[in-house]
Design a protein around this motif. Structure first.
Motif, PDB file in Angstrom:
ATOM      1  N   PRO A 117       0.810  -1.235   0.000  1.00  0.00           N
ATOM      2  CA  PRO A 117       0.000   0.000   0.000  1.00  0.00           C
ATOM      3  C   PRO A 117       0.835   1.273   0.000  1.00  0.00           C
ATOM      4  CG  PRO A 117      -0.972  -1.607   1.482  1.00  0.00           C
ATOM      5  CD  PRO A 117       0.338  -2.196   1.027  1.00  0.00           C
ATOM      6  N   VAL A 118       1.959   1.281   0.729  1.00  0.00           N
ATOM      7  CA  VAL A 118       2.768   2.494   0.796  1.00  0.00           C
ATOM      8  C   VAL A 118       3.376   2.820  -0.571  1.00  0.00           C
ATOM      9  CG1 VAL A 118       4.911   1.290   1.488  1.00  0.00           C
ATOM     10  CG2 VAL A 118       4.541   3.681   2.151  1.00  0.00           C
ATOM     11  N   VAL A 119       3.651   1.795  -1.386  1.00  0.00           N
ATOM     12  CA  VAL A 119       4.199   2.039  -2.716  1.00  0.00           C
ATOM     13  C   VAL A 119       3.084   2.427  -3.679  1.00  0.00           C
ATOM     14  CG1 VAL A 119       5.599   1.098  -4.585  1.00  0.00           C
ATOM     15  CG2 VAL A 119       6.060   0.422  -2.227  1.00  0.00           C
ATOM     16  N   ARG A 120       1.922   1.833  -3.516  1.00  0.00           N
ATOM     17  CA  ARG A 120       0.777   2.263  -4.335  1.00  0.00           C
ATOM     18  C   ARG A 120       0.531   3.766  -4.138  1.00  0.00           C
ATOM     19  NH1 ARG A 120      -3.791  -2.581  -3.647  1.00  0.00           N
ATOM     20  NH2 ARG A 120      -2.314  -4.279  -3.210  1.00  0.00           N
ATOM     21  N   GLY A 121       0.636   4.199  -2.876  1.00  0.00           N
ATOM     22  CA  GLY A 121       0.445   5.620  -2.592  1.00  0.00           C
ATOM     23  C   GLY A 121       1.511   6.477  -3.245  1.00  0.00           C
ATOM     24  N   TRP A 122       2.746   6.000  -3.223  1.00  0.00           N
ATOM     25  CA  TRP A 122       3.832   6.739  -3.882  1.00  0.00           C
ATOM     26  C   TRP A 122       3.588   6.844  -5.380  1.00  0.00           C
ATOM     27  CZ3 TRP A 122       7.388   5.067  -7.615  1.00  0.00           C
ATOM     28  CH2 TRP A 122       8.416   5.968  -7.906  1.00  0.00           C
ATOM     29  N   LEU A 123       3.140   5.780  -5.993  1.00  0.00           N
ATOM     30  CA  LEU A 123       2.885   5.796  -7.436  1.00  0.00           C
ATOM     31  C   LEU A 123       1.828   6.846  -7.782  1.00  0.00           C
ATOM     32  CD1 LEU A 123       2.865   1.943  -8.056  1.00  0.00           C
ATOM     33  CD2 LEU A 123       4.478   3.561  -9.085  1.00  0.00           C
ATOM     34  N   ARG A 124       0.775   6.903  -6.991  1.00  0.00           N
ATOM     35  CA  ARG A 124      -0.275   7.886  -7.278  1.00  0.00           C
ATOM     36  C   ARG A 124       0.242   9.319  -7.084  1.00  0.00           C
ATOM     37  NH1 ARG A 124      -3.231   4.232  -3.883  1.00  0.00           N
ATOM     38  NH2 ARG A 124      -4.617   2.869  -5.093  1.00  0.00           N
ATOM     39  N   THR A 125       1.070   9.508  -6.065  1.00  0.00           N
ATOM     40  CA  THR A 125       1.594  10.848  -5.770  1.00  0.00           C
ATOM     41  C   THR A 125       2.645  11.273  -6.780  1.00  0.00           C
ATOM     42  OG1 THR A 125       1.193  10.497  -3.407  1.00  0.00           O
ATOM     43  CG2 THR A 125       2.737  12.249  -4.018  1.00  0.00           C
ATOM     44  N   ARG A 126       3.513  10.338  -7.142  1.00  0.00           N
ATOM     45  CA  ARG A 126       4.627  10.650  -8.042  1.00  0.00           C
ATOM     46  C   ARG A 126       4.144  10.940  -9.455  1.00  0.00           C
ATOM     47  NH1 ARG A 126      10.207  11.882  -7.493  1.00  0.00           N
ATOM     48  NH2 ARG A 126      10.584  12.494  -9.640  1.00  0.00           N
ATOM     49  N   GLY A 155      -6.317  -6.507  -4.941  1.00  0.00           N
ATOM     50  CA  GLY A 155      -6.903  -5.239  -5.343  1.00  0.00           C
ATOM     51  C   GLY A 155      -5.982  -4.334  -6.130  1.00  0.00           C
ATOM     52  N   PHE A 156      -4.724  -4.746  -6.338  1.00  0.00           N
ATOM     53  CA  PHE A 156      -3.754  -3.865  -6.996  1.00  0.00           C
ATOM     54  C   PHE A 156      -4.189  -3.529  -8.423  1.00  0.00           C
ATOM     55  CE2 PHE A 156      -0.025  -3.192  -9.680  1.00  0.00           C
ATOM     56  CZ  PHE A 156       0.662  -2.219  -8.982  1.00  0.00           C
ATOM     57  N   ASN A 157      -4.478  -4.551  -9.219  1.00  0.00           N
ATOM     58  CA  ASN A 157      -4.807  -4.298 -10.620  1.00  0.00           C
ATOM     59  C   ASN A 157      -5.979  -3.339 -10.752  1.00  0.00           C
ATOM     60  OD1 ASN A 157      -2.818  -6.182 -11.111  1.00  0.00           O
ATOM     61  ND2 ASN A 157      -4.159  -7.677 -12.090  1.00  0.00           N
ATOM     62  N   GLN A 158      -7.033  -3.625 -10.010  1.00  0.00           N
ATOM     63  CA  GLN A 158      -8.246  -2.819 -10.138  1.00  0.00           C
ATOM     64  C   GLN A 158      -8.038  -1.388  -9.644  1.00  0.00           C
ATOM     65  OE1 GLN A 158      -7.881  -5.741  -8.682  1.00  0.00           O
ATOM     66  NE2 GLN A 158      -9.438  -7.200  -9.422  1.00  0.00           N
ATOM     67  N   SER A 159      -7.397  -1.253  -8.470  1.00  0.00           N
ATOM     68  CA  SER A 159      -7.247   0.087  -7.897  1.00  0.00           C
ATOM     69  C   SER A 159      -6.313   0.950  -8.730  1.00  0.00           C
ATOM     70  CB  SER A 159      -6.736  -0.001  -6.457  1.00  0.00           C
ATOM     71  OG  SER A 159      -5.433  -0.548  -6.404  1.00  0.00           O
ATOM     72  N   MET A 160      -5.243   0.359  -9.248  1.00  0.00           N
ATOM     73  CA  MET A 160      -4.310   1.157 -10.034  1.00  0.00           C
ATOM     74  C   MET A 160      -4.879   1.487 -11.417  1.00  0.00           C
ATOM     75  SD  MET A 160      -2.267   1.538  -7.624  1.00  0.00           S
ATOM     76  CE  MET A 160      -1.035   2.608  -8.370  1.00  0.00           C
ATOM     77  N   GLN A 161      -5.675   0.592 -11.969  1.00  0.00           N
ATOM     78  CA  GLN A 161      -6.349   0.905 -13.232  1.00  0.00           C
ATOM     79  C   GLN A 161      -7.362   2.027 -13.036  1.00  0.00           C
ATOM     80  OE1 GLN A 161      -7.547  -3.185 -14.132  1.00  0.00           O
ATOM     81  NE2 GLN A 161      -6.304  -3.134 -15.975  1.00  0.00           N
ATOM     82  N   ARG A 162      -8.072   2.002 -11.923  1.00  0.00           N
ATOM     83  CA  ARG A 162      -9.013   3.088 -11.633  1.00  0.00           C
ATOM     84  C   ARG A 162      -8.282   4.416 -11.483  1.00  0.00           C
ATOM     85  NH1 ARG A 162     -11.571  -0.733  -8.195  1.00  0.00           N
ATOM     86  NH2 ARG A 162     -10.547   0.216  -6.385  1.00  0.00           N
ATOM     87  N   ALA A 163      -7.049   4.361 -10.999  1.00  0.00           N
ATOM     88  CA  ALA A 163      -6.256   5.577 -10.820  1.00  0.00           C
ATOM     89  C   ALA A 163      -5.635   6.064 -12.121  1.00  0.00           C
ATOM     90  CB  ALA A 163      -5.164   5.338  -9.779  1.00  0.00           C
ATOM     91  N   GLY A 164      -5.807   5.293 -13.200  1.00  0.00           N
ATOM     92  CA  GLY A 164      -5.332   5.732 -14.502  1.00  0.00           C
ATOM     93  C   GLY A 164      -4.066   5.070 -14.999  1.00  0.00           C
TER      94      GLY A 164
END
Length: 272
Positions: free
Chosen positions: A135-144, A178-187
């Motif tokens: 989760p902490v890296v998913r957050g970094w990806l969205r922020t970066r 949930g990684f695939n779905q959440s990151m796809q939703r984020a674009g």
């Protein structure tokens, strides 16, 4: 209709022998690309060797949060300046004993070293020991990457590729839930399904696993691998050693080329 698959080698930059093996396979057309570890002193030299392949090979960033020196030095993530073993990373991060800002700073530093050395953003991002699923890296990806237009492609969650490796795959899948779905939703675009996971302490399993992927992996599916040559630097940095020679030998072999031809399968290059 020709089926095309992606073969991506992890760990470019880990050691000179690993880099040499991966570059050889790229030159032979046996890999789509590779993901790079940017935290080692040899990174500038390794980047210069792969830089001419930009555009022909997919060159990605292999985010590293375990077992190696931290680019950012001492922090709550790496109290002694060394990143923790995987088993000592996930729970402390989840329980707040590691400052999220220190994790993001380390990832920022690795990303910046990639861009500075190669003069461009990574074609894709994945993680050493699959840490990009945390989760902490998913957050970094969205922020970066706030702008969807400039976001790199991400390596997705694993598919069940080997019944014998099912417990290992299940453990990774649990972290990746949930990684695939959440990151796809984020674009983000996500490369899937992921194959190639097996117990690397049993190198004899690699050839049949690769053969099964050639026969059954879906069009544009992704197979991860870890080829390379063993040298003193690798022996000092990573326990995954002789199996890299096995993977290199299989991928470079005439038998592998023949299996691709029989199955009507092509290896995608970095332009696709």
């Amino acid at each position: 209709m020709t089926r095309r698959i992606r073969l991506i080698a992890d760990d470019y930059g880990l050691a000179p022998g690993v880099c040499a093996g991966i570059l050889d396979l790229l030159d032979r057309g046996r890999l789509t690309g590779t993901s790079c570890m940017t935290g080692f002193p040899e990174w500038a030299e390794a980047a210069a060797r792969i830089k001419p392949l930009r555009g022909r090979a997919a060159i990605g960033l292999h985010l590293t949060l375990t077992d190696q020196p931290a680019v950012t030095g001492k922090s709550s993530l790496a109290p002694g300046g060394r990143l923790p073993p995987l088993r000592s990373l996930a729970l402390p991060v989840l329980r707040g004993r590691v400052d999220e800002r220190d994790v993001h700073a380390e990832l920022d530093a690795q990303y910046s070293r990639f861009v500075e050395a190669l003069g461009r953003k990574p074609d894709f991002i994945d993680g050493h020991q699959h840490v990009h699923f945390l989760p902490v890296v998913r957050g970094w990806l969205r922020t970066r990457f706030p702008d969807t237009a400039g976001r790199p492609v991400l390596r997705g969650a694993p598919a069940l590729s080997d019944a014998a490796a099912a417990p290992k795959i299940a453990a990774i899948a649990a972290v990746a839930a949930g990684f695939n779905q959440s990151m796809q939703r984020a674009g983000f675009a996500v490369l899937k399904p992921l194959a190639g996971i097996y117990d690397w302490r049993q190198p004899e399993k690699f050839a049949p696993l690769l053969e099964a992927a050639v026969e059954a992996l879906s069009d544009r599916g992704l197979f991860m691998c870890h080829p390379g040559h063993v040298d003193q630097t690798l022996c000092a940095r990573d326990p995954m050693q002789s199996v890299r020679e096995v993977e290199f030998g299989v991928l470079a072999s005439d038998a592998f080329g023949a299996s691709l031809a029989r199955a009507g399968v092509e290896i995608l290059d970095g332009r696709e």
